[in-house]
Each structure stands twice: as structure tokens, then as C-alpha cells.
Enzyme design. Structure first.
Site, PDB file in Angstrom:
ATOM      1  N   LYS A 186      36.956  35.847  33.721  1.00 41.59           N
ATOM      2  CA  LYS A 186      35.531  35.156  34.386  1.00 41.59           C
ATOM      3  C   LYS A 186      34.190  35.717  33.598  1.00 41.59           C
ATOM      4  CE  LYS A 186      36.978  32.022  37.464  1.00 41.59           C
ATOM      5  NZ  LYS A 186      38.494  31.966  37.282  1.00 41.59           N
TER       6      LYS A 186
HETATM    7  C1  PLP Z   1      38.961  31.428  38.585  1.00 40.61           C
HETATM    8  C2  PLP Z   1      38.916  30.346  39.609  1.00 40.61           C
HETATM    9  C3  PLP Z   1      39.252  30.581  40.935  1.00 40.61           C
HETATM   10  C4  PLP Z   1      39.908  31.444  41.533  1.00 40.61           C
HETATM   11  O1  PLP Z   1      39.672  32.763  41.233  1.00 40.61           O
HETATM   12  P1  PLP Z   1      40.679  34.057  41.299  1.00 40.61           P
HETATM   13  O2  PLP Z   1      39.764  35.347  41.374  1.00 40.61           O
HETATM   14  O3  PLP Z   1      41.419  33.953  40.075  1.00 40.61           O
HETATM   15  O4  PLP Z   1      41.593  33.881  42.450  1.00 40.61           O
HETATM   16  C5  PLP Z   1      38.916  29.411  42.055  1.00 40.61           C
HETATM   17  N1  PLP Z   1      38.299  28.224  41.495  1.00 40.61           N
HETATM   18  C6  PLP Z   1      37.889  28.213  40.194  1.00 40.61           C
HETATM   19  C7  PLP Z   1      37.190  27.040  39.761  1.00 40.61           C
HETATM   20  C8  PLP Z   1      38.260  29.143  39.171  1.00 40.61           C
HETATM   21  O5  PLP Z   1      37.733  28.959  38.092  1.00 40.61           O
END
Ligand code: PLP
Length: 398
Positions: A186
Site C-alpha cells: 500500500k
Molecule cells: C489491501 C486491501 C485490503 C486489505 O488489507 P490487508 O492489510 O492486506 O488485509 C482491503 N481492501 C482493499 C480494497 C485493499 O486493497
């Protein structure tokens, strides 16, 4: 995106603070921690970033979605309307609570189609979960109106859109609750981690307790705390929070780099009349984490996607090449493969998946290509990439 591209001394310093005293736990051990409360500091920093009254850190974005829904009382048998283009985590987080994900179509924003949301409301609907995909946003004013007039909770999964805004408000702070992820890929990363954002004090208190076994966090003796209700462990560690703290301070810098790189590529692709771009609702500003565009049809999009691949231009073509973002490839969910029995109510609630088609979403996703905008590219690299993309798209259109 992603924040790990620009990693260095700032992150190292924050982590070393934690390692120096060895308190890796976010709660308690007051005497040992030498004044270091990285999770609390990060929560305060995020309150400023999101202009929100409360932030609760948790162990992941998936946990954030589940904790957010639980904190507002969403549970067994409740229906949560969500888009069929998302990350599979948002579906999982609803299932974790024994609630029922009701998938509906997206529109040209790549986010929830307000008309599809309206059509899916039943007496069992408790919440609408908008997923702000690829750095953009759905038509938030329409969704806010729908939720208000139907007395539904609006939850924002803004995991992919940190830094974006709508009418000047940070994405993730517009609905009743917002969810963020700081996983490794992210824009801001802490390795693993997530956050629940809200202005509602009760939801915040619930999230705080629920994510730590129901602990009430009153006083400074964990052993003496009471437990008003059932909770689980969705805590973040001080090590993760330390990395996140260094990264979040760099968010404005990261967004500025994304925007610059995004604009160079967008401007180049704008030369091609057959290329159109994802709609950004009026008043919205993307986070520029991705550049998402549409080609005239599936055949051309398939050709462009292959040409990009052969020439080392990384890009997502969610219709064919991706198993975790679009309903089309979610066989394990459509077939309801679960390690443990799923309640009859949820099974029944998911029956629609056997037959429901998502033609409107296919119309967009089958023509959409999304390019991750990197932070580490030099200007020369971005320009070279942009002209390569233009050349390849033109060749496929010829
Ligand atoms: C990355 C993501 C998540 C989940 O995040 P994690 O930290 O990997 O559990 C949920 N929703 C969206 C749209 C994402 O891109």
C-alpha cells in the site's frame, strides 16, 4: 504506491526507538517503555491526516473492515452491500462476522454504482460498503443520500486510496467508518497493519475494546481491566506502528510524487482518442496511486494487456489476469469452499452468486487497464514508460 520503495533512515530511527527498550506490545509496560508509544503516536498522526476524531489501529486492512463493521453492530444475518470489483478481503471481512456480502455492479468510477445499491436494499440490509478502488472514488454524494434516506451505515474501504479527497474531505473520513490498510504494497506501509477511522465516539470505543479481547483500557494495570463484551486480538505491534509512523509523515511527499508521475503518463495517453479515463466524480481528487483507463473493447484491451506484458510495462487487466479483485475469478467463493461449516442463513444469502451476472461491471472491467504509479521512478523512466505505452496502444488499435 507502494511506500516500501522509499524506505530508509526515518523508518530505521522509529524502529530503533522500540528495539532500544524491547516493548513490542502497544498496551501496558508503562515503566519499561521509556516514553515510547508508537501506536498512540501513529493514531494521533492519522487523526490529523484524516481530519477525524478517532483512529483505532489494528493488525491489517482486513481486520479494519471487520472491526469497523462489528463496532457498528453488524453481525449474523445482516446484509452488507458491496461492489463486485474490490479486493477479496472486503468480502472475507463480512463473512468473518457471519454477515452476508451482497455484491452489486460498479460504474465508470470503478466504484459502487448508486443505482445498483438502491436496487439491492432489502429489510436485512444494514450497511453499504463502498470500496475506493485504485486511488479513486465512487459517487459519494449519491451514496451518502441513499444511506441517509434508508437509514443505512456507510462504511468506506479506503485501503487503496489513502491521500485522495472528496469535496476537500479525505477519503475514508466521509462515511460513518473508514478502513485503511498498511500492508506491504500500500501507499503507506508498516509491513502489516490497518486503521479504523470514525467521528463516532461509541464506534471508536467499541473498536478499541473489540480489537483487544474486549479490554476496556481503563487505568494502567491490564490485569485489573474489565471486559464489557467479547473481543478478539486484532492488535498492531509497536514495531509495525513505528514503521507506519515514519511513513505517514511522508504521505504528502508520496502523493506529490504519485501525482507528478500520474500526470506525465495521463497526458501522453490523452493523445489517443480511443483511450478514455476512469471518471472522478465532481469534487473528487484521486490519490494518484493508479492510472486507470478504458479501451474500446475487450479484444483491444486483451491485445494491449499482452503487449504491455511482453514489453515489461506492468499493468493490471483485472478481467483476465487477476484472481483477487473481480468476481469473475472468485471460484472458491462462488463454490463456497470453507474449512468449517457456514450457517444456513449465510449460505442461503449467498445463493444469488450461482446465477447473478454482472454485465454492467463487465462492460467496464473488460476494457479497463490499471497501472500502478510508482514512487521510485525517475522522470526519465516515467517519460520512457509513457511513450512506450502510447506506442503499444497505437499498434494494437491499428
Ligand atoms: C489491501 C486491501 C485490503 C486489505 O488489507 P490487508 O492489510 O492486506 O488485509 C482491503 N481492501 C482493499 C480494497 C485493499 O486493497
Amino acid at each position: 504506491m507502494p511506500g516500501f520503495e522509499l524506505f530508509g533512515d526515518l523508518e530505521r530511527k522509529e524502529v530503533n526507538d522500540v528495539l532500544d527498550n524491547g516493548v513490542l506490545m502497544r498496551y501496558g509496560f508503562d515503566g519499561m517503555r521509556n516514553g515510547h508509544w508508537k501506536s498512540k503516536e501513529l493514531e494521533t498522526a492519522l487523526q490529523n491526516t484524516f481530519q477525524a476524531n478517532h483512529v483505532q489501529l489494528v493488525s491489517s486492512g482486513t481486520a479494519a473492515v471487520s472491526v469497523a463493521l462489528a463496532s457498528a453492530g453488524v453481525g449474523a444475518g445482516d446484509e452488507v452491500i458491496m461492489p463486485c470489483f474490490t479486493f477479496v478481503a472486503s468480502f472475507e471481512a463480512i463473512m468473518m462476522l457471519g454477515a452476508i456480502p451482497v455484491l452489486v455492479d460498479i460504474d465508470d468510477t470503478l466504484g459502487l454504482d448508486p443505482e445498483a445499491v438502491k436496487a439491492a436494499i432489502t429489510p436485512k440490509t444494514k450497511a453499504v460498503m463502498v470500496v475506493q478502488m485504485c486511488g479513486g472514488m465512487a459517487n459519494m454524494s449519491a451514496l451518502l443520500d441513499i444511506c441517509k434516506s434508508n437509514n443505512l451505515l456507510l462504511v468506506e474501504d479506503a485501503c487503496q486510496a489513502i491521500g485522495g479527497t472528496y469535496n476537500g474531505k479525505p477519503l475514508g473520513s466521509i462515511g460513518d467508518l473508514g478502513c485503511f490498510s498498511f500492508d506491504f504494497v500500500k501507499t503507506i506501509t508498516s509491513g502489516e497493519g490497518g486503521a479504523v477511522v470514525t467521528n463516532n465516539e461509541d464506534y471508536y470505543t467499541n473498536a478499541d475494546h473489540y480489537s483487544d479481547h474486549g479490554h476496556d483500557h481503563v487505568g494502567n494495570d491490564r490485569g485489573a481491566e474489565t471486559h464489557p463484551f467479547l473481543g478478539y486480538n486484532f492488535r498492531i505491534s509497536e514495531l509495525h506502528a513505528a514503521v507506519g509512523l515514519a511513513q505517514v509523515r511522508r504521505l504528502p511527499e508520496f502523493i506529490a510524487i504519485q501525482k507528478k508521475n500520474f500526470n506525465i503518463i495521463k497526458e501522453a495517453l490523452s493523445e489517443i482518442p480511443e483511450v478514455t479515463f476512469r471518471t472522478v466524480p465532481e469534487g473528487g481528487e484521486e490519490s494518484y496511486a493508479f492510472l486507470s483507463f478504458f479501451l474500446p473493447d475487450l479484444e483491444i484491451a486483451t491485445k494491449v494487456s499482452s503487449a504491455f506484458k511482453e514489453n515489461g510495462v506492468d499493468a493490471c487487466f483485472h478481467y483476465f489476469n487477476n484472481n483477487w479483485h473481480y468476481i469473475r475469478k472468485w471460484e472458491h467463493l462462488k463454490d463456497m469452499k470453507s474449512l468449517f461449516p457456514i450457517s444456513a442463513e449465510v449460505k442461503n444469502g449467498l445463493k444469488y452468486l450461482e446465477t447473478k451476472t454482472f454485465e454492467k461491471s463487465d462492460h467496464y472491467i473488460a476494457r479497463n487497464i490499471s497501472c500502478l504509479i510508482k514512487l521510485s521512478w525517475t522522470e526519465e523512466e516515467v517519460k520512457a514508460r509513457a511513450s512506450k505505452m502510447v506506442e503499444l496502444i497505437k499498434a494494437c488499435l491499428a
